[in-house]
Design a protein around this motif. Structure first.
Motif, short mmCIF file in Angstrom:
data_model
loop_
_atom_site.label_atom_id
_atom_site.label_comp_id
_atom_site.label_asym_id
_atom_site.label_seq_id
_atom_site.Cartn_x
_atom_site.Cartn_y
_atom_site.Cartn_z
N UNK A 23 -12.85 -1.23 10.61
CA UNK A 23 -12.21 -0.30 9.65
C UNK A 23 -10.77 -0.70 9.37
N UNK A 24 -10.41 -1.99 9.51
CA UNK A 24 -9.02 -2.41 9.30
C UNK A 24 -8.48 -2.09 7.90
N UNK A 82 -4.32 0.82 4.87
CA UNK A 82 -3.95 1.77 3.82
C UNK A 82 -3.19 2.94 4.42
N UNK A 83 -3.65 3.41 5.58
CA UNK A 83 -2.97 4.52 6.23
C UNK A 83 -1.55 4.17 6.62
N UNK A 84 -1.36 2.94 7.15
CA UNK A 84 0.00 2.51 7.51
C UNK A 84 0.89 2.44 6.28
N UNK A 93 4.26 4.53 5.55
CA UNK A 93 5.53 3.80 5.30
C UNK A 93 6.20 4.29 4.03
N UNK A 94 5.46 4.37 2.94
CA UNK A 94 6.05 4.80 1.67
C UNK A 94 6.45 6.26 1.70
#
Length: 302
Positions: A274-275, A280-282, A286-287
């Protein structure tokens, strides 16, 4: 059941025109020979019904018997009856010997050994064919083996009138065959001739069945033991074996460690699978933080 079978055989023989032409006459002669044979050699004790040895002049009988009794030992009695039937010139068509288990229990006698106790009752259903003139002799031999006689049925079916009627029918069929032969050769004659030949083949088979039933009597025998027998069988104590290998701490701990190691591998492999979602979650986090920091700076400058 046997009487119904015999009656069906006779009915089929009559409908098919039994004893037609020369072959039918030979079968009828054989039947009369069985009916009028000398019975002086048949020595039967008073324990057997006269039906089994009955001889009446100008009469023909198909004889059957059904015996239900209790014996001391079913196996030994079975061997004795089968031997007697062979000695009398007969044969056994069915012998179904079986033991019906009433109860079954296991008792442990030590850590390694146990005893399986079976309570059972043995029985046998037999079907015998014996020369008709030997029927009384066979029934006497069977009677000598009994402890208790539950029932005995001896049947002598008079088929004299049926045979006489079949002989009259044979004359009609013979005349019908001559009439067919006199017909002009055409398609209808061929069909009639084929039907007549098929009828003749079937009636010959019926002739043989009736003749066989006159020559050999059918005897159904049911025997059982009055008391329940007990069998003691030495076996292994399975409970102690189960307790011995039911739980091993060292082996179980080793297995748990290995299973835990495999579980970690599965988790890592799952995360790798599920990388994209993790990436996407990271990025979203971050944004979101960057936007929040920019907003704080704008509020401070104001």
């Amino acid at each position: 059941m046997k009487t119904t079978y015999l009656r069906l055989s006779l009915a089929a023989a009559l409908l098919l025109g039994i004893y037609s032409c020369k072959k039918g006459e030979v079968a009828s002669t054989d039947m009369e020979a069985y009916a009028t044979a000398d019975s002086s050699a048949a020595m039967v004790s008073d324990s057997v019904s006269s039906v089994a040895t009955m001889r009446v002049k100008d009469k023909q009988f198909i004889k059957t018997a059904d015996v239900n009794m209790e014996v001391k030992d079913v196996y030994e009695t079975t061997i004795s009856i089968e031997k007697s039937v062979q000695e009398l010139g007969g044969f056994v068509t069915k012998s179904n010997l079986q033991s019906n288990v009433v109860s079954e229990n296991t008792y442990n006698t030590s850590n390694e050994n146990a005893v399986l106790v079976k309570k059972y009752q043995t029985e046998n259903r037999m079907q015998l064919r014996v020369p008709t003139e030997k029927l009384g002799e066979l029934l006497t031999m069977i009677n000598d083996k009994k402890l208790f006689l539950n029932s005995r049925l001896i049947n002598a079916e008079d088929i004299t009138s049926s045979i006489k009627y079949a002989q009259l029918e044979s004359k009609r069929i013979e005349k019908n065959s001559k009439n067919i032969s006199a017909l002009k050769a055409n398609k209808d004659k061929v069909e009639l001739d084929n039907e007549n030949m098929a009828e003749d083949n079937q009636q010959q088979l019926a002739n043989m069945d009736v003749t066989d039933n006159l020559k050999y009597s059918m005897v159904d025998v049911y025997i059982k033991e009055p008391k329940i027998r007990v069998a003691e069988i030495a076996i292994t104590n399975t409970d102690s074996i189960d307790d011995k290998y039911n739980f091993d701490f060292l082996y179980s701990a080793k297995s748990a460690f290995v299973e835990g190691y495999y579980l970690i591998q599965k988790i890592v492999v799952g995360l790798i699978t599920v990388w994209p979602i993790v990436l996407i979650g990271i990025a979203v986090v971050y944004f979101a933080r960057k936007r929040k920091s920019a907003k704080k700076r704008s509020d401070a400058e104001a």
